[in-house]
Design a protein around this motif. Structure first.
Motif, short mmCIF file in Angstrom:
data_model
loop_
_atom_site.label_atom_id
_atom_site.label_comp_id
_atom_site.label_asym_id
_atom_site.label_seq_id
_atom_site.Cartn_x
_atom_site.Cartn_y
_atom_site.Cartn_z
N ALA A 52 0.92 -1.13 -0.02
CA ALA A 52 -0.01 0.03 0.15
C ALA A 52 0.99 1.28 -0.36
N LYS A 53 2.03 1.12 0.35
CA LYS A 53 3.38 2.49 0.69
C LYS A 53 3.33 2.58 -0.89
N GLY A 54 3.27 1.71 -1.85
CA GLY A 54 3.80 2.16 -3.38
C GLY A 54 5.08 0.74 -3.20
N GLU A 55 5.26 0.02 -2.60
CA GLU A 55 6.94 -0.48 -2.72
C GLU A 55 7.35 -1.85 -3.04
N ILE A 56 7.84 -2.20 -3.80
CA ILE A 56 7.70 -3.31 -4.95
C ILE A 56 8.49 -4.22 -4.05
N LEU A 57 7.27 -4.68 -4.23
CA LEU A 57 7.32 -6.31 -3.19
C LEU A 57 8.02 -7.83 -3.98
N SER A 58 7.63 -8.07 -5.25
CA SER A 58 8.14 -8.67 -6.72
C SER A 58 8.40 -7.52 -7.93
N ARG A 59 8.91 -8.16 -8.51
CA ARG A 59 9.49 -7.96 -10.19
C ARG A 59 8.20 -9.34 -11.20
N TYR A 60 9.62 -10.13 -11.22
CA TYR A 60 9.29 -11.51 -11.63
C TYR A 60 8.91 -12.78 -10.90
N ALA A 61 8.72 -12.27 -9.75
CA ALA A 61 7.44 -13.32 -9.45
C ALA A 61 6.55 -14.36 -10.03
N GLY A 62 6.53 -15.61 -10.06
CA GLY A 62 5.32 -16.28 -10.12
C GLY A 62 3.99 -16.56 -9.49
N LEU A 63 2.74 -16.54 -9.74
CA LEU A 63 1.52 -16.58 -9.29
C LEU A 63 2.07 -17.36 -7.97
N HIS A 64 2.57 -18.31 -7.53
CA HIS A 64 2.96 -18.97 -6.72
C HIS A 64 3.81 -18.17 -5.21
N GLU A 65 4.92 -17.30 -5.83
CA GLU A 65 5.46 -16.35 -5.24
C GLU A 65 5.45 -15.67 -4.70
N ILE A 66 4.63 -15.33 -5.35
CA ILE A 66 2.80 -14.26 -4.76
C ILE A 66 2.60 -14.00 -4.09
N GLU A 67 1.41 -15.31 -4.06
CA GLU A 67 0.54 -15.73 -2.94
C GLU A 67 1.36 -16.41 -1.88
N GLU A 68 3.09 -16.50 -1.56
CA GLU A 68 3.50 -16.56 -0.50
C GLU A 68 3.51 -15.41 0.01
N ILE A 69 3.88 -14.69 -0.57
CA ILE A 69 4.14 -13.37 0.01
C ILE A 69 3.45 -12.67 0.43
N ILE A 70 2.15 -13.13 -0.12
CA ILE A 70 0.82 -12.14 0.54
C ILE A 70 0.11 -13.30 1.55
N LYS A 71 0.41 -14.30 1.71
CA LYS A 71 0.23 -15.12 2.82
C LYS A 71 1.08 -14.58 4.08
N GLY A 72 2.43 -14.61 3.71
CA GLY A 72 3.32 -14.21 4.49
C GLY A 72 3.38 -13.12 5.19
N ASN A 73 3.13 -11.67 4.50
CA ASN A 73 3.07 -10.45 4.86
C ASN A 73 1.60 -10.49 5.80
N SER A 74 0.74 -11.42 5.74
CA SER A 74 -1.23 -10.70 6.04
C SER A 74 -0.28 -12.20 7.48
#
Length: 444
Positions: free
Chosen positions: A420-442
Motif C-alpha cells: 500500500a506504500k507503493g514499494e515493490i515486493l516482487s518483480r519477476y515472481a510467478g503466481l505461487h511466489e506472489i501468493e507466498e508473499i501475500i500469505k507471509g505478510n498477512s
C-alpha cells in the motif's frame, strides 16, 4: 579481340567467385512425412540479430544466403524444430536433411561438416554438464560436500573436452571453443565460486571477441548462477559483482559479457542477481560500455524489489482514466499485470490469476491490468468472456507503450506486486511466489 574477350570472361568469372565468398549458401531437403511450410534462420548476435526466411520449394527443398566472415552460431527454426549450428570461414556451403517421422519426431542432420559434428558434441556435453551441476546443487545439501563432488565432476568434464579436441583437430570448436570451456584445476571447496570465476576468466580465450558470436559463454554464466544457488543472498550478489570486475579489459569483450549477463538474468527473472548488476552499474557507470544497456540498468534499479511505484494513467473500458498510484494507495496489495488478448501464455495463466484474485481480494488484493497489442474491441471482448473483475486499462495502439518502457517489460505476462506504500515486493515472481508473499505478510 579474341584474347581480350577471353580475358574479360576470366575476369568476370573471378569476380563472380569473389562475390560468392561474401555469402554462405545453406540448402536443405525435407524427407519423410514433413509438413513444414517454411523455415527461419537467426544469427547469434548481441548487437542485432539477423533473421532470414525460406519457403519450402519444389520437392521439399529450401535455401538461405547469409553473410560470410567470422565464425558465428545460427539457429534453424521450423515447426517443432530448433537446431543450432555454426558457420566458419573456409566452408561456403552447408546442406541440411530434415526427416520427419511424425509432427513431434523430427531429426536434423548437417551433412559433410566436421566443424558442426564437433560443435554438436560440445553443445550436448555442456548441456549435460550444467544439468549435472544443478542436480548436485539441488540434492547435496551440505555445501562443502557439494563442492567436493563438483570438483570430481569438473575433472571428468575436462577429460571429455580433451576427447573432442582429439577427435576434431583443426576445427574452430576444437581450437577455440574447447579451450574456452576448459575448467580450472586445483579448486578447493573453500571459496569455490569466487576461485572458479577468477581462474576461468584468466583463460586467454575469454578475451577473444569471436567466441561471443556463439552461445558457449552463456554456458559459463549459467554455471555461475547454478553454483551460486548454495550460497547466501549476500554471497550470490557478490559473485555477480566479482564476475563484472574480473571480466576481460578489452572493451569489445567486456561489452559482450555485460550484455550476455543482463540478457541471461532477465530471461531467468532473477531479481536478486539483477539487483546486484544494477548496483554495480550505479557504482561503476563508466564501465558499462553499451549506452543502451547503461540506461536499462540505471532505470531497472528503480523497478526491482525495494523500488517505488512509477505511475501509469490510462483509460479503462468506460474511457475513465485510472491511475496506478491511486489504486496502490487504496489497497493492501496491488498486482500490476502486463498482458495481451493475443498472448497464449497470458490466456493460459488468466484462470489462475483470476483464482488468486478471488481468493485474496477480500484481504486487500487488487489487480491493475494493462493490456497491449490489441484493438479496443478485442480487449473488451476478452474481458467480457473471462473473470476479470479488477481494474482494466489499455495502452492505446501506436502509443509507444510508455508503461512497458517504464517497467522494462521484456515478456508478457509480467506481474509486479506492490504494497500500500507503493514499494515493490516482487518483480519477476510467478503466481505461487506472489501468493507466498501475500500469505507471509498477512501472517505478520
Amino acid at each position: 579481340k579474341k584474347t581480350f574477350a577471353l580475358w574479360l570472361f576470366v575476369f568476370c568469372l573471378l569476380l563472380a567467385r569473389a562475390g560468392d565468398t561474401d555469402s554462405v549458401t545453406i540448402t536443405g531437403q525435407l524427407l519423410g512425412s514433413c509438413t513444414i511450410n517454411n523455415f527461419q534462420l537467426k544469427s547469434f548476435d548481441l548487437n542485432q540479430v539477423q533473421s532470414f526466411g525460406a519457403e519450402i520449394g519444389n520437392y521439399g527443398s529450401f535455401q538461405f544466403k547469409v553473410p560470410a566472415g567470422v565464425p558465428r552460431q545460427y539457429t534453424l527454426y521450423g515447426q517443432n524444430l530448433r537446431h543450432e549450428f555454426i558457420i566458419t570461414p573456409g566452408q561456403n556451403t552447408y546442406r541440411f536433411s530434415v526427416t520427419c517421422q511424425s509432427e513431434n519426431n523430427i531429426s536434423v542432420k548437417l551433412e559433410d561438416s566436421p566443424e558442426n559434428d564437433a560443435f554438436e558434441v560440445l553443445n550436448n556435453l555442456e548441456n549435460r554438464f550444467t544439468k549435472a551441476c544443478l542436480n548436485y546443487e539441488e540434492n547435496i545439501t551440505n555445501k562443502d560436500s557439494c563442492y567436493k563432488a563438483l570438483i570430481s565432476l569438473f575433472s571428468a568434464h575436462n577429460e571429455n573436452l580433451a576427447l573432442i579436441a582429439k577427435n576434431y583437430p583443426g576445427t574452430f570448436t576444437a581450437t577455440t571453443l574447447v579451450p574456452l570451456c576448459h575448467l580450472p584445476n586445483g579448486l578447493s571447496a573453500k571459496g569455490f565460486c569466487n576461485n572458479y570465476i577468477s581462474a576461468t576468466l584468466k583463460n586467454p580465450e575469454w578475451a577473444n571477441p569471436v567466441v561471443y558470436n556463439t552461445g558457449i559463454p552463456v554456458s559459463f554464466i549459467t554455471l555461475i548462477r547454478t553454483l551460486s544457488l548454495n550460497e547466501s543472498k549476500e554471497q550470490r550478489a557478490a559473485i555477480i559483482k566479482l564476475l563484472l570486475d574480473k571480466a576481460p579489459a578489452e572493451p569489445e569483450v567486456a561489452k559482450a559479457l555485460q550484455q550476455l549477463l543482463y540478457d541471461f538474468l532477465l530471461y531467468e527473472k532473477d531479481d536478486l542477481l539483477l539487483r546486484s548488476m544494477c548496483d554495480w552499474a550505479v557504482a561503476n557507470p563508466e564501465k558499462i560500455l553499451n549506452p543502451v544497456l547503461k540506461v536499462k540498468l540505471l532505470a531497472m534499479q528503480h523497478i526491482l524489489p525495494g523500488g517505488r511505484v512509477i505511475d501509469i494513467a490510462l483509460p479503462d473500458t468506460s474511457g475513465a482514466v485510472q491511475k496506478l498510484s491511486q489504486v496502490v494507495a487504496a489497497n493492501r496489495y496491488t498486482m500490476l499485470l502486463f498482458w495481451s488478448p493475443s498472448c497464449d501464455h497470458c490466456k493460459k495463466e488468466m484462470p489462475d490469476i483470476s483464482a488468486l484474485f478471488q481468493k485474496y481480494h477480500k484481504q486487500g488484493l487488487q489487480i491493475f491490468a494493462v493490456a497491449i497489442s490489441a484493438t479496443p474491441e478485442e480487449w473488451k471482448d476478452f474481458i467480457n468472456t473471462h473473470e476479470m473483475d479488477w481494474v482494466n486499462v489499455m495502452e492505446p495502439q501506436n502509443s509507444g507503450n510508455r508503461s512497458l518502457a517504464d517497467y522494462i517489460v521484456a515478456f508478457i505476462p509480467t506481474m509486479v506486486l506492490f504494497d500500500a506504500k507503493g514499494e515493490i515486493l516482487s518483480r519477476y515472481a510467478g503466481l505461487h511466489e506472489i501468493e507466498e508473499i501475500i500469505k507471509g505478510n498477512s501472517a505478520k
